[in-house]
Design a protein around this motif. Structure first.
Motif, PDB file in Angstrom:
ATOM      1  N   ALA A 632      -0.108  12.373  20.029  1.00  0.00           N
ATOM      2  CA  ALA A 632      -0.128  13.072  21.319  1.00  0.00           C
ATOM      3  C   ALA A 632       0.816  12.424  22.322  1.00  0.00           C
ATOM      4  O   ALA A 632       1.289  13.083  23.262  1.00  0.00           O
ATOM      5  N   LYS A 633       1.098  11.140  22.123  1.00  0.00           N
ATOM      6  CA  LYS A 633       2.019  10.429  23.015  1.00  0.00           C
ATOM      7  C   LYS A 633       3.445  10.406  22.459  1.00  0.00           C
ATOM      8  O   LYS A 633       4.306   9.693  22.974  1.00  0.00           O
ATOM      9  N   GLY A 634       3.680  11.174  21.408  1.00  0.00           N
ATOM     10  CA  GLY A 634       5.016  11.292  20.863  1.00  0.00           C
ATOM     11  C   GLY A 634       5.450  10.147  19.982  1.00  0.00           C
ATOM     12  O   GLY A 634       6.644  10.004  19.691  1.00  0.00           O
ATOM     13  N   ILE A 635       4.520   9.327  19.524  1.00  0.00           N
ATOM     14  CA  ILE A 635       4.851   8.205  18.639  1.00  0.00           C
ATOM     15  C   ILE A 635       4.611   8.637  17.200  1.00  0.00           C
ATOM     16  O   ILE A 635       3.472   8.901  16.794  1.00  0.00           O
ATOM     17  N   LYS A 636       5.687   8.727  16.447  1.00  0.00           N
ATOM     18  CA  LYS A 636       5.602   9.184  15.067  1.00  0.00           C
ATOM     19  C   LYS A 636       5.247   7.993  14.169  1.00  0.00           C
ATOM     20  O   LYS A 636       5.989   7.014  14.093  1.00  0.00           O
ATOM     21  N   THR A 637       4.118   8.137  13.498  1.00  0.00           N
ATOM     22  CA  THR A 637       3.509   6.988  12.816  1.00  0.00           C
ATOM     23  C   THR A 637       3.295   7.270  11.339  1.00  0.00           C
ATOM     24  O   THR A 637       2.907   8.378  10.966  1.00  0.00           O
ATOM     25  N   ARG A 638       3.536   6.281  10.550  1.00  0.00           N
ATOM     26  CA  ARG A 638       3.099   6.322   9.149  1.00  0.00           C
ATOM     27  C   ARG A 638       2.040   5.239   8.952  1.00  0.00           C
ATOM     28  O   ARG A 638       2.104   4.172   9.589  1.00  0.00           O
ATOM     29  N   ILE A 639       1.084   5.508   8.077  1.00  0.00           N
ATOM     30  CA  ILE A 639       0.014   4.547   7.802  1.00  0.00           C
ATOM     31  C   ILE A 639       0.157   4.071   6.366  1.00  0.00           C
ATOM     32  O   ILE A 639       0.194   4.880   5.432  1.00  0.00           O
ATOM     33  N   ILE A 640       0.254   2.771   6.224  1.00  0.00           N
ATOM     34  CA  ILE A 640       0.415   2.160   4.906  1.00  0.00           C
ATOM     35  C   ILE A 640      -0.883   1.457   4.542  1.00  0.00           C
ATOM     36  O   ILE A 640      -1.300   0.514   5.218  1.00  0.00           O
ATOM     37  N   ASP A 641      -1.522   1.964   3.496  1.00  0.00           N
ATOM     38  CA  ASP A 641      -2.784   1.392   3.021  1.00  0.00           C
ATOM     39  C   ASP A 641      -2.468   0.359   1.947  1.00  0.00           C
ATOM     40  O   ASP A 641      -1.975   0.686   0.861  1.00  0.00           O
ATOM     41  N   LEU A 642      -2.756  -0.887   2.250  1.00  0.00           N
ATOM     42  CA  LEU A 642      -2.399  -2.000   1.369  1.00  0.00           C
ATOM     43  C   LEU A 642      -3.053  -1.885  -0.009  1.00  0.00           C
ATOM     44  O   LEU A 642      -2.441  -2.163  -1.033  1.00  0.00           O
ATOM     45  N   ARG A 643      -4.323  -1.545  -0.031  1.00  0.00           N
ATOM     46  CA  ARG A 643      -5.124  -1.368  -1.250  1.00  0.00           C
ATOM     47  C   ARG A 643      -5.313  -2.664  -2.043  1.00  0.00           C
ATOM     48  O   ARG A 643      -6.425  -3.086  -2.301  1.00  0.00           O
ATOM     49  N   TRP A 644      -4.215  -3.284  -2.458  1.00  0.00           N
ATOM     50  CA  TRP A 644      -4.265  -4.498  -3.287  1.00  0.00           C
ATOM     51  C   TRP A 644      -3.957  -5.699  -2.390  1.00  0.00           C
ATOM     52  O   TRP A 644      -2.838  -5.869  -1.938  1.00  0.00           O
ATOM     53  N   ILE A 645      -4.964  -6.519  -2.156  1.00  0.00           N
ATOM     54  CA  ILE A 645      -4.837  -7.627  -1.209  1.00  0.00           C
ATOM     55  C   ILE A 645      -4.257  -8.864  -1.888  1.00  0.00           C
ATOM     56  O   ILE A 645      -3.473  -9.608  -1.304  1.00  0.00           O
ATOM     57  N   SER A 646      -4.660  -9.094  -3.128  1.00  0.00           N
ATOM     58  CA  SER A 646      -4.124 -10.211  -3.907  1.00  0.00           C
ATOM     59  C   SER A 646      -3.904  -9.736  -5.340  1.00  0.00           C
ATOM     60  O   SER A 646      -4.805  -9.115  -5.918  1.00  0.00           O
ATOM     61  N   PRO A 647      -2.758 -10.004  -5.917  1.00  0.00           N
ATOM     62  CA  PRO A 647      -1.584 -10.558  -5.238  1.00  0.00           C
ATOM     63  C   PRO A 647      -1.000  -9.552  -4.259  1.00  0.00           C
ATOM     64  O   PRO A 647      -1.067  -8.347  -4.488  1.00  0.00           O
ATOM     65  N   LEU A 648      -0.420 -10.043  -3.180  1.00  0.00           N
ATOM     66  CA  LEU A 648       0.133  -9.180  -2.147  1.00  0.00           C
ATOM     67  C   LEU A 648       1.291  -8.355  -2.721  1.00  0.00           C
ATOM     68  O   LEU A 648       2.229  -8.923  -3.279  1.00  0.00           O
ATOM     69  N   PRO A 649       1.243  -7.015  -2.600  1.00  0.00           N
ATOM     70  CA  PRO A 649       2.295  -6.169  -3.184  1.00  0.00           C
ATOM     71  C   PRO A 649       3.552  -6.151  -2.314  1.00  0.00           C
ATOM     72  O   PRO A 649       3.874  -5.159  -1.654  1.00  0.00           O
ATOM     73  N   LYS A 650       4.277  -7.245  -2.328  1.00  0.00           N
ATOM     74  CA  LYS A 650       5.381  -7.437  -1.383  1.00  0.00           C
ATOM     75  C   LYS A 650       6.491  -6.398  -1.549  1.00  0.00           C
ATOM     76  O   LYS A 650       7.013  -5.868  -0.564  1.00  0.00           O
ATOM     77  N   GLU A 651       6.879  -6.116  -2.775  1.00  0.00           N
ATOM     78  CA  GLU A 651       7.969  -5.161  -2.980  1.00  0.00           C
ATOM     79  C   GLU A 651       7.589  -3.782  -2.481  1.00  0.00           C
ATOM     80  O   GLU A 651       8.398  -3.097  -1.827  1.00  0.00           O
ATOM     81  N   ALA A 652       6.367  -3.350  -2.780  1.00  0.00           N
ATOM     82  CA  ALA A 652       5.919  -2.034  -2.331  1.00  0.00           C
ATOM     83  C   ALA A 652       5.823  -1.979  -0.811  1.00  0.00           C
ATOM     84  O   ALA A 652       6.158  -0.960  -0.192  1.00  0.00           O
ATOM     85  N   LEU A 653       5.375  -3.062  -0.192  1.00  0.00           N
ATOM     86  CA  LEU A 653       5.297  -3.098   1.267  1.00  0.00           C
ATOM     87  C   LEU A 653       6.679  -3.028   1.898  1.00  0.00           C
ATOM     88  O   LEU A 653       6.887  -2.324   2.891  1.00  0.00           O
ATOM     89  N   THR A 654       7.610  -3.755   1.332  1.00  0.00           N
ATOM     90  CA  THR A 654       8.976  -3.741   1.857  1.00  0.00           C
ATOM     91  C   THR A 654       9.541  -2.324   1.819  1.00  0.00           C
ATOM     92  O   THR A 654      10.138  -1.846   2.795  1.00  0.00           O
ATOM     93  N   ALA A 655       9.346  -1.646   0.689  1.00  0.00           N
ATOM     94  CA  ALA A 655       9.841  -0.273   0.568  1.00  0.00           C
ATOM     95  C   ALA A 655       9.117   0.670   1.518  1.00  0.00           C
ATOM     96  O   ALA A 655       9.719   1.605   2.068  1.00  0.00           O
ATOM     97  N   ALA A 656       7.840   0.430   1.744  1.00  0.00           N
ATOM     98  CA  ALA A 656       7.036   1.353   2.542  1.00  0.00           C
ATOM     99  C   ALA A 656       7.422   1.354   4.014  1.00  0.00           C
ATOM    100  O   ALA A 656       7.192   2.347   4.718  1.00  0.00           O
ATOM    101  N   VAL A 657       7.979   0.263   4.532  1.00  0.00           N
ATOM    102  CA  VAL A 657       8.307   0.211   5.967  1.00  0.00           C
ATOM    103  C   VAL A 657       9.777   0.488   6.242  1.00  0.00           C
ATOM    104  O   VAL A 657      10.215   0.411   7.398  1.00  0.00           O
ATOM    105  N   VAL A 658      10.539   0.815   5.210  1.00  0.00           N
ATOM    106  CA  VAL A 658      11.965   1.091   5.414  1.00  0.00           C
ATOM    107  C   VAL A 658      12.128   2.234   6.421  1.00  0.00           C
ATOM    108  O   VAL A 658      11.488   3.280   6.321  1.00  0.00           O
TER     109      VAL A 658
END
Length: 729
Positions: A632-658
């Motif tokens: 409503a405030k014009g902020i376009k948002t994506r939500i990234i659900d980590l799901r797997w806490i350990s081991p941290l899915p670093k590659e998937a997280l990096t790709a998800a915030v591109v």
């Protein structure tokens, strides 16, 4: 003069002079040739103790904790079968040596010296620790010094009878075997040990098969704290469900006879027993410990005068099995042989790199027979009327229940255990109907002891089952977390993957329950699970994901032999609505049984580039609520659900915030030690310029209206997001 040197000098002098300690005459079924063989084992154990000290003094060996004074345990090994799984006390070198004499192709002197030297060629740990253990001898390696291995011994004993009924594909233990578990008199007082004794007796009291032989090696002292005279006998002589046997561990004839009686009792009755073995401790506790610094010299000398090797020489002479001069030659030849082997061992290679050390952290994969899953008829019989509603949106707890039903239909080796999981169907109804569908053998209502629940799972995992223990609330895990850290997660590491205990540990946890329980039933501390190497930690945020992730967790346990923790957010179990009453925005339909979410696969909802919210569990739900206000405030948002806490899915997280200008981490665990710390570090390392986190306070959780006051809310997420995005513009 070093006490070890004094003990050896006394032995040599007294045998040569025929000056033996007194005792009862040799009696019992142990034959002369076997008795001489056991003396060989005792001498090798003693020689290895002395050699380990010499190696340490030259910095060629590490971590000396000897078996001297406990050499009589060789006779117990002789009374058992080498197929009887043995969880050993750290002073049981003589037991392992004697067992190696029962199995062709063994070289215990070479193997143990490799362990002392921490050589990468050590056949059990690969240079990671000085441990007893052998796959060929059915001795899983132990690093426990406080009896934390006792609960899994109970589980392993239970697993023998369970496997006879359920026939898991990867069954290890013979149906007629027993489990042997030894420990020291000081460790008998530990709460972990007491829980194991209670669990074994509790099961036996109800006629549950429990072929388990406990062995308390009583040398009267734990480091410097004495065990009160008579305490062990008083503690165990009349314990319900456990039959008591006693022997003098200085007398191999008596020890063999009584151990044989105890083993026969356990094997034939399928009931637990405790063998109380009187021993002595020579040289002090371990390493540089000097007993005379806290015990009177006369008391130390009295123990040394009762050297079990001297008693064996006397007994062999009485039985005309071997003359003292023959015994002296055996001892001296053994000492020379061990010294010669040690000279070769210290030249063998060691671990060098981090990857070398960590090579066995993750267990090896194993082949599992392929399955096409349950037939439609089997599903119809199991699910009944539930089949008619599978196409309709459901709450998370229902979808987890259905996923477990399909998994148990597909994999007969899955067994669940925990408080109230069976007849009641769980505190929150997540395991409802499963006992009716699969029976009490596969849905085990346990006693209220988390250490015993996890020990049961560890032991059953070692006999081919895929255990799914349930810890009723996350806070209860802290009562028993060492069963995961010190036992389950280390077994592959310290055995080069030769021994494994796969499992999927289900835990109900995290916060946001309205007005119930406080910190005992709302616990947002998961640091202990994240901190254990090799453990997979999964946290779903909605029912469909939970079903698909649980299937992946079971695959990881069954095929990759992993220890997996599946943390289910209690507050999301019944969640139906997202934005308003009866909107049904957080319910999902049941995903097809072949749908999974792979380890490391994150969830991405939306393609906004103004803001990425990285979160998990309840945070995902709250972030979806917050996104409505942000949109409503014009902020376009994506939500990234980590799901797997350990081991941290670093590659998937990096790709998800591109493509995202800012990243907000929403973490319902604590500000200090929470998941956000690792996420902040990762995003900083990959160059994300605008970062912020919204976390819970470093606080316990309150009961009543303030139940969520210390944790993120939809409103606080909106405020944090606005501050981050507006600060970037």
């Amino acid at each position: 003069m070093d006490r070890a040197a004094i003990v050896e000098e006394n032995f040599l002098r007294r045998v040569a002079a025929g000056d033996m300690p007194g005792g009862l005459p040799a009696a019992g079924p142990l034959g002369n040739a076997d008795a001489v063989g056991l003396f060989h084992a005792q001498c090798l154990s003693r020689a290895l103790d002395l050699q380990s000290r010499a190696m340490q003094s030259k910095r060629q060996g590490f971590y000396t904790i000897g078996s001297s004074g406990h050499e009589g345990l060789a006779a117990i090994a002789w009374a058992l079968r080498p197929t009887d799984t043995a969880f050993l006390h750290y002073r049981d070198a003589a037991f392992q040596i004697a067992r190696s004499m029962q199995v062709p192709g063994q070289n215990p002197a070479w193997d143990m010296l490799l362990s002392f030297a921490c050589s990468s060629e050590d056949p059990i740990s690969g240079g990671r620790h000085k441990v007893l253990g052998s796959k060929a001898l059915n001795i899983p390696p132990q690093t426990s010094t406080i009896a934390s291995h006792l609960p899994k011994a109970v589980g392993a004993a239970y697993a023998i009878g369970a496997a006879k009924r359920l026939k898991p594909e990867h069954m290890e233990f013979p149906e007629d075997s027993i489990v042997y578990c030894s420990f020291g008199d000081a460790s008998a007082n530990h709460s972990t040990a007491q829980g194991a004794f209670n669990a074994a007796g509790w099961a036996a009291y109800q006629s549950v098969p429990m072929p388990l032989l406990f062995c308390c090696e009583d040398n009267g002292i734990g480091i410097s704290t004495k065990t009160p005279t008579g305490w062990i006998a008083a503690n165990f002589q009349n314990r319900p469900g456990i039959t008591y046997f006693h022997c003098n561990g200085l007398d191999i004839f008596e020890t063999y006879r009584v151990a044989q009686q105890a083993a026969d009792y356990v094997r034939s009755r399928r009931k637990p027993a405790l063998l109380h073995v009187k021993t002595v401790r020579l040289y002090g506790h371990a390493g540089a410990d000097v007993a005379t610094s806290y015990l009177p010299k006369a008391e130390v000398e009295a123990q040394e005068a009762n050297d079990p090797l001297l008693h064996t020489v006397r007994l062999l002479k009485e039985r005309e099995a071997a003359a003292p001069s023959d015994c002296l030659k055996i001892y001296q030849d053994t000492r020379k042989r061990v010294a010669r082997i040690a000279g070769e061992v210290v030249t063998r290679p060691h671990l060098k790199t981090a990857s070398d050390v960590m090579a066995s952290l993750i267990p090896p994969k194993r082949h599992c027979a392929p399955t096409n899953g349950p037939s439609e008829a089997a599903r119809a019989e199991a699910f009944g009327s539930d089949l008619r509603t599978m196409g309709e949106p459901q709450i998370m707890s229902k979808l987890i229940n259905w996923a477990m039903t399909d998994l148990m239909l597909t994999h007969p080796d899955i067994v669940m255990m925990g408080e109230d999981v069976g007849l009641k169907g769980g505190v929150y109804g997540v395991t409802q109907k499963l006992q009716q569908r699969f029976g009490a053998d596969r849905m085990i209502d346990t006693l209220l002891d988390e250490q015993s629940i996890l020990g049961l799972a560890i032991g059953m995992g070692q006999n081919g089952f895929t255990p799914m223990p349930e810890i009723q609330f996350l806070a209860y895990l802290h009562n028993a977390e060492d069963q995961i850290r010190g036992e389950a997660a280390t077994l592959s590491f310290f055995s080069k993957g030769q021994f494994t205990n796969p499992m999927v540990l289900r835990i109900a946890g995290l916060g946001y329950q309205k007005g119930f329980g406080g910190h005992f039933h709302n616990d947002n501390s998961i640091a202990v699970l994240r901190d254990i190497p090799g453990v997979v930690l999964a946290i779903p945020s909605n029912g469909a994901d939970a079903a698909k992730m649980l299937r992946e967790c079971v695959r990881l346990a069954r095929k990759e032999q992993r220890v997996v923790a599946f943390l289910e957010p209690i507050a999301l179990y019944p969640m139906r609505d997202l934005h308003k009453d009866k909107d049904g925005g957080w319910m999902q339909t049941y995903p097809a049984p072949d749908e999974t979410i792979a380890l490391g696969e994150v969830g991405v909802d939306g393609d906004g580039t103004d803001l990425a919210i990285v979160t998990f569990g309840n945070g995902t739900y709250l972030s979806h609520q917050a996104r409505k206000s942000l949109d409503a405030k014009g902020i376009k948002t994506r939500i990234i659900d980590l799901r797997w806490i350990s081991p941290l899915p670093k590659e998937a997280l990096t790709a998800a915030v591109v493509g995202c200008e800012t990243v907000l981490i929403v973490d319902e665990t604590r500000h200090s030690g929470g998941v956000a710390e690792a996420l902040m570090a990762h995003f900083h390392e990959i160059g994300v310029a605008r970062l912020a986190r919204e976390t819970s306070e470093d606080s316990f959780i309150a009961t009543g209206p303030a139940y969520a006051a210390t944790m993120p809310s939809a409103e606080s997420i909106v405020a944090a997001a606005l501050a981050l995005v507006e600060g970037a513009r």
